[in-house]
Design a protein around this motif. Structure first.
Motif, PDB file in Angstrom:
ATOM      1  N   GLY A   1       0.749  -1.147  -0.163  1.00  0.00           N
ATOM      2  CA  GLY A   1       0.057   0.128  -0.015  1.00  0.00           C
ATOM      3  C   GLY A   1       1.035   1.509   0.009  1.00  0.00           C
ATOM      4  N   LEU A   2       1.979   1.221   0.690  1.00  0.00           N
ATOM      5  CA  LEU A   2       2.864   2.604   0.809  1.00  0.00           C
ATOM      6  C   LEU A   2       3.677   2.632  -0.388  1.00  0.00           C
ATOM      7  N   ALA A   3       3.936   1.578  -1.048  1.00  0.00           N
ATOM      8  CA  ALA A   3       4.650   1.506  -2.461  1.00  0.00           C
ATOM      9  C   ALA A   3       3.671   2.106  -3.609  1.00  0.00           C
ATOM     10  N   THR A   4       2.550   1.720  -3.259  1.00  0.00           N
ATOM     11  CA  THR A   4       1.292   2.170  -4.442  1.00  0.00           C
ATOM     12  C   THR A   4       1.236   3.712  -4.213  1.00  0.00           C
ATOM     13  N   GLY A   5       1.134   4.197  -2.956  1.00  0.00           N
ATOM     14  CA  GLY A   5       0.939   5.723  -2.772  1.00  0.00           C
ATOM     15  C   GLY A   5       2.117   6.345  -3.312  1.00  0.00           C
ATOM     16  N   VAL A   6       3.335   5.755  -3.163  1.00  0.00           N
ATOM     17  CA  VAL A   6       4.533   6.533  -3.614  1.00  0.00           C
ATOM     18  C   VAL A   6       4.720   6.499  -4.952  1.00  0.00           C
ATOM     19  N   ALA A   7       4.162   5.379  -5.543  1.00  0.00           N
ATOM     20  CA  ALA A   7       4.031   5.332  -7.379  1.00  0.00           C
ATOM     21  C   ALA A   7       3.263   6.248  -7.598  1.00  0.00           C
ATOM     22  N   ALA A   8       2.032   6.439  -7.046  1.00  0.00           N
ATOM     23  CA  ALA A   8       0.947   7.442  -7.486  1.00  0.00           C
ATOM     24  C   ALA A   8       1.645   8.976  -7.477  1.00  0.00           C
ATOM     25  N   GLN A   9       2.236   9.123  -6.344  1.00  0.00           N
ATOM     26  CA  GLN A   9       2.944  10.343  -6.259  1.00  0.00           C
ATOM     27  C   GLN A   9       4.010  10.728  -7.435  1.00  0.00           C
ATOM     28  N   LEU A  10       4.833   9.388  -7.763  1.00  0.00           N
ATOM     29  CA  LEU A  10       6.120   9.650  -8.623  1.00  0.00           C
ATOM     30  C   LEU A  10       5.047   9.790 -10.191  1.00  0.00           C
ATOM     31  N   ILE A  11       3.746   9.324 -10.356  1.00  0.00           N
ATOM     32  CA  ILE A  11       3.153   9.347 -11.512  1.00  0.00           C
ATOM     33  C   ILE A  11       2.523  10.905 -11.598  1.00  0.00           C
ATOM     34  N   LEU A  12       1.757  11.031 -10.653  1.00  0.00           N
ATOM     35  CA  LEU A  12       0.914  12.436 -10.949  1.00  0.00           C
ATOM     36  C   LEU A  12       1.836  13.589 -10.638  1.00  0.00           C
ATOM     37  N   GLY A  13       2.746  13.582  -9.656  1.00  0.00           N
ATOM     38  CA  GLY A  13       3.512  14.991  -9.295  1.00  0.00           C
ATOM     39  C   GLY A  13       2.166  15.894  -8.703  1.00  0.00           C
ATOM     40  N   ASP A  14       2.183  16.884  -9.478  1.00  0.00           N
ATOM     41  CA  ASP A  14       1.215  17.897  -8.867  1.00  0.00           C
ATOM     42  C   ASP A  14      -0.091  17.906  -9.654  1.00  0.00           C
ATOM     43  N   SER A  15      -0.288  17.006 -10.529  1.00  0.00           N
ATOM     44  CA  SER A  15      -1.490  16.524 -11.561  1.00  0.00           C
ATOM     45  C   SER A  15      -2.509  16.185 -10.462  1.00  0.00           C
TER      46      SER A  15
ATOM     47  N   LEU B   1       0.575  17.197   6.048  1.00  0.00           N
ATOM     48  CA  LEU B   1      -0.764  16.693   5.675  1.00  0.00           C
ATOM     49  C   LEU B   1      -1.176  17.534   4.638  1.00  0.00           C
ATOM     50  N   MET B   2      -0.838  18.949   4.246  1.00  0.00           N
ATOM     51  CA  MET B   2      -0.903  19.612   3.153  1.00  0.00           C
ATOM     52  C   MET B   2      -0.123  19.329   1.927  1.00  0.00           C
ATOM     53  N   LYS B   3       0.750  18.291   1.910  1.00  0.00           N
ATOM     54  CA  LYS B   3       1.434  17.872   0.904  1.00  0.00           C
ATOM     55  C   LYS B   3       1.025  16.661   0.072  1.00  0.00           C
ATOM     56  N   ASN B   4       0.987  16.794  -1.129  1.00  0.00           N
ATOM     57  CA  ASN B   4       0.412  15.682  -1.962  1.00  0.00           C
ATOM     58  C   ASN B   4       1.130  14.325  -1.614  1.00  0.00           C
ATOM     59  N   TRP B   5       2.387  14.373  -1.762  1.00  0.00           N
ATOM     60  CA  TRP B   5       3.298  13.138  -1.470  1.00  0.00           C
ATOM     61  C   TRP B   5       2.976  12.542  -0.200  1.00  0.00           C
ATOM     62  N   PHE B   6       2.998  13.165   0.928  1.00  0.00           N
ATOM     63  CA  PHE B   6       2.580  12.688   2.069  1.00  0.00           C
ATOM     64  C   PHE B   6       1.245  11.885   2.326  1.00  0.00           C
ATOM     65  N   VAL B   7       0.230  12.762   1.669  1.00  0.00           N
ATOM     66  CA  VAL B   7      -1.215  12.483   1.668  1.00  0.00           C
ATOM     67  C   VAL B   7      -1.396  10.883   0.937  1.00  0.00           C
ATOM     68  N   ARG B   8      -0.781  10.921  -0.147  1.00  0.00           N
ATOM     69  CA  ARG B   8      -0.805   9.976  -1.168  1.00  0.00           C
ATOM     70  C   ARG B   8      -0.302   8.639  -0.435  1.00  0.00           C
ATOM     71  N   ALA B   9       0.979   8.744   0.286  1.00  0.00           N
ATOM     72  CA  ALA B   9       1.666   7.733   0.786  1.00  0.00           C
ATOM     73  C   ALA B   9       0.912   7.458   2.328  1.00  0.00           C
ATOM     74  N   LEU B  10       0.127   8.056   3.055  1.00  0.00           N
ATOM     75  CA  LEU B  10      -0.674   7.887   4.139  1.00  0.00           C
ATOM     76  C   LEU B  10      -1.700   6.957   3.681  1.00  0.00           C
ATOM     77  N   ILE B  11      -2.326   7.471   2.539  1.00  0.00           N
ATOM     78  CA  ILE B  11      -3.666   6.794   2.330  1.00  0.00           C
ATOM     79  C   ILE B  11      -3.219   5.185   1.918  1.00  0.00           C
ATOM     80  N   GLY B  12      -2.156   4.959   1.143  1.00  0.00           N
ATOM     81  CA  GLY B  12      -1.795   3.664   0.587  1.00  0.00           C
ATOM     82  C   GLY B  12      -1.418   3.039   1.806  1.00  0.00           C
TER      83      GLY B  12
END
Length: 588
Positions: free
Chosen positions: A26-40, A183-194
């Motif tokens: 799950g954590l890897a998926t959240g990190v991968a989502a951040q790497l894919i999306l960036g600020d999108s 919690l205002m950072k996209n990378w943290f939020v996505r990693a936390l959810i994953g």
């Protein structure tokens, strides 16, 4: 498929490392989502097609591993997840970037996810069998288990999210901003959810008894609701011959979704009663006959939905939304026929026939969902061709044609059609096509939103004009065509005070003030004294609203309004009178 009573093969013992594996996944998926999306962001529609395809592929790859992996044949789950991820990524790439989707193309993603959700329990059952066989009991059990796991995991994510914000707020009290900033950072939020989702999935799958208890609780609650819904739907169908179908057809826009929702609800509750196998059927007569009644009403509801959809298509032609409605109605008809056939042939033993029918329909839905998720069948193209045919044949005039839908709802085929219509010989077609093609937002074409009657005609059709025989200035009609007062579904009264002044009253403001005998209801507060429109500098504009009348005068207003007792009396200033009572503030 023939062994419908075999259950799922349970693991002889737990797999202690699985919670850790799924948490890391799950954590890897959240990190991968951040790497894919960036600020999108998907909701902003600024993802590229490559980002959307990669995100869908990676997410479903991880999800399928998380929901299906077992110690035995663990590699099969990885292979299945990889196949699903690659297929989903390719389909998403084929559909194009979400930012370029039309209004209805989100249904393709829903169709894809539905196909994947059905494929997962089919794979799990076949894996347990070690052969391409899918016993119904195993498929049904895995399907319910996956649904319960899905919602339980998201509930855990919500709790983690709430807890994180509470802690962030707590630390802010002592001037420590780190957690709040994270919690205002996209990378943290996505990693936390994953991480939260993967951890919850791993923990719940390792505690199988808890999940099965949740399944039983959910199934029991739904089973108890089965006779309630059965009685309600039965009374609805029995009442139709006495109430007539006109009211049903008059609400064609809402009829199909409501009827299909009831059919789906009946299907779910009926299956909660019949269970995975004969031994799990609810023996309570009320529940059993409630499930049978639900099985019987699915087909009539689907038929009514089909007629409602057919009427709407016949009146207004195809749109992508209506084509999706046809698909859903077709599926409901299949289930309705299967369930009614099982009842007729099996009677009290109908469940023996329903279970294999459910399995067959699951395979059909899985394949259909995958096909409809791709652009192989373009509902936008079908809708565009149909609407153009209606326009070019004269079945619908250019003034009543839905140019907004062609520009913004039919995707690329609709925009290509607009480019062709801009070159039409008929100026009545060429001018609105030119306007629609240049519009950057759908709201610029809002005055053309009603394809059934056009904005100008709908204003007059919905309005009562006073004094009788008065003419409403065209400029005022144009303005009211963009407002709520006299739009489709809203009745109003237009009081023409002269060539440069008018007041508009909404019937919704005054109709509720009457009792069943049409008499005024004492103590009911009426609406404000109309919306005041004036002609200034060659254009009509709306002035501020007048104050609300007192409670003591409401009864006389309620009696005078439907009788047309609205007048302007000469005083030192002008004022509206309803039923002889002055309403609102005086005006010049």
């Amino acid at each position: 498929m023939d062994d419908v009573e075999a259950g799922p093969a349970a693991e002889p013992e737990g797999w202690a490392v699985r919670p850790w594996l799924l948490a890391v996944l799950g954590l890897a998926t959240g990190v991968a989502a951040q790497l894919i999306l960036g600020d999108s962001n998907f909701f902003r529609g600024d993802m590229t097609v490559l980002q959307a395809a990669m995100l869908m592929g990676v997410t479903l790859f991880a999800a399928m591993i998380g929901f299906t992996i077992e110690r035995r044949l663990w590699w099969a789950s990885i292979a299945f997840g990889a196949a699903i991820g690659v297929a989903a990524g390719f389909v998403t790439w084929w559909n194009g970037a979400p930012g370029g989707w039309s209004a209805s193309e989100g249904w393709r993603t829903i169709s894809l996810l539905l196909a994947v959700a059905i494929a997962a329990p089919l794979f799990q059952a076949a894996r347990d069998q070690g052969a391409p066989r899918t016993p119904y009991a195993a498929v049904h059990d895995y399907a319910w288990q996956n649904v319960v796991l899905w919602f339980a995991c998201w509930l855990f994510v919500a709790i983690v999210w709430i807890m994180a914000w509470l802690l962030a707020s707590l630390f802010q009290l002592i001037k420590i901003e780190l957690l709040h900033e994270l919690l205002m950072k996209n990378w943290f939020v996505r990693a936390l959810i994953g991480l939260a989702f993967g951890s919850a999935l791993g923990l719940l799958r390792e505690h199988d008894a808890v999940v099965r208890l949740l399944q039983r609780v959910v199934a029991t609650v739904l089973a108890v609701l089965a006779p309630v819904l059965a009685i309600g739907l039965g009374l609805f169908l029995l009442a139709l011959p006495f109430t007539g179908l006109r009211a049903l057809w008059d609400a064609t826009q809402a009829t199909t979704p409501l009827l299909l929702s009831c059919a789906v609800g009946g299907l779910i509750l009926a299956n909660a009663v019949i269970g995975n196998r004969v031994e799990e059927e609810r023996r309570n007569p009320l529940l059993r006959f409630g499930a049978m009644a639900l099985g019987a009403v699915i087909l009539p509801l689907a038929v009514l939905a089909a007629v409602a959809t057919g009427l709407r298509v016949g009146q207004y032609g195809y749109t992508p939304e209506r084509l999706w409605a046809i698909v859903f109605v077709g599926i409901a008809l299949l289930y309705g026929l299967a369930y009614l056939g099982a009842l007729i042939l099996g009677r009290l033993q109908w469940t023996v026939r329903v279970r294999p029918a459910n399995l067959t329909l699951a395979f059909l839905l899985c394949g259909l969902g995958l096909v409809l998720a791709t652009p192989l069948i373009s509902f936008n193209r079908i809708s565009t061709d149909d609407q153009l045919a209606r326009l070019e044949s004269g079945k619908i005039g250019a003034d009543k044609f839905d140019w907004k839908a062609l520009a913004f709802d039919f995707g690329k085929p609709g925009r290509d059609a607009l480019d062709r219509l801009r070159k039409a010989k008929d100026p009545a077609i060429r001018a609105p096509a030119e306007k629609a093609s240049k519009a950057e937002t759908r709201w610029e074409l809002e005055t053309q939103a009603d394809p059934r009657s056009g904005p100008h005609a709908s204003v007059l059709e919905n309005a009562r004009v006073l004094p009788a025989g008065a003419s409403v200035p065209q400029g005022l009609i144009d303005l009211l065509g963009t407002k709520y007062q006299c739009r489709q579904g809203n009745l109003c009264t237009i009081l023409v005070a002269g060539p440069s002044e008018a007041l508009v009253f909404g019937d919704s403001c005054y109709a509720h003030m009457l009792d069943k005998q049409g008499k005024g209801v004492p103590g009911v507060i009426g609406c404000e004294g109309g919306d005041h429109f004036v002609l200034l500098d060659g254009g009509w504009t709306e002035r501020s609203r007048a104050p609300v009348p007192s409670a003591a005068e409401s009864e006389r207003i309620a009696a005078g309004y439907p009788a047309g007792g609205i007048e302007i009396r000469p005083v030192a200033r002008k004022q509206v009178f309803i039923g002889g009572v002055p309403v609102g503030a005086p005006f010049e």
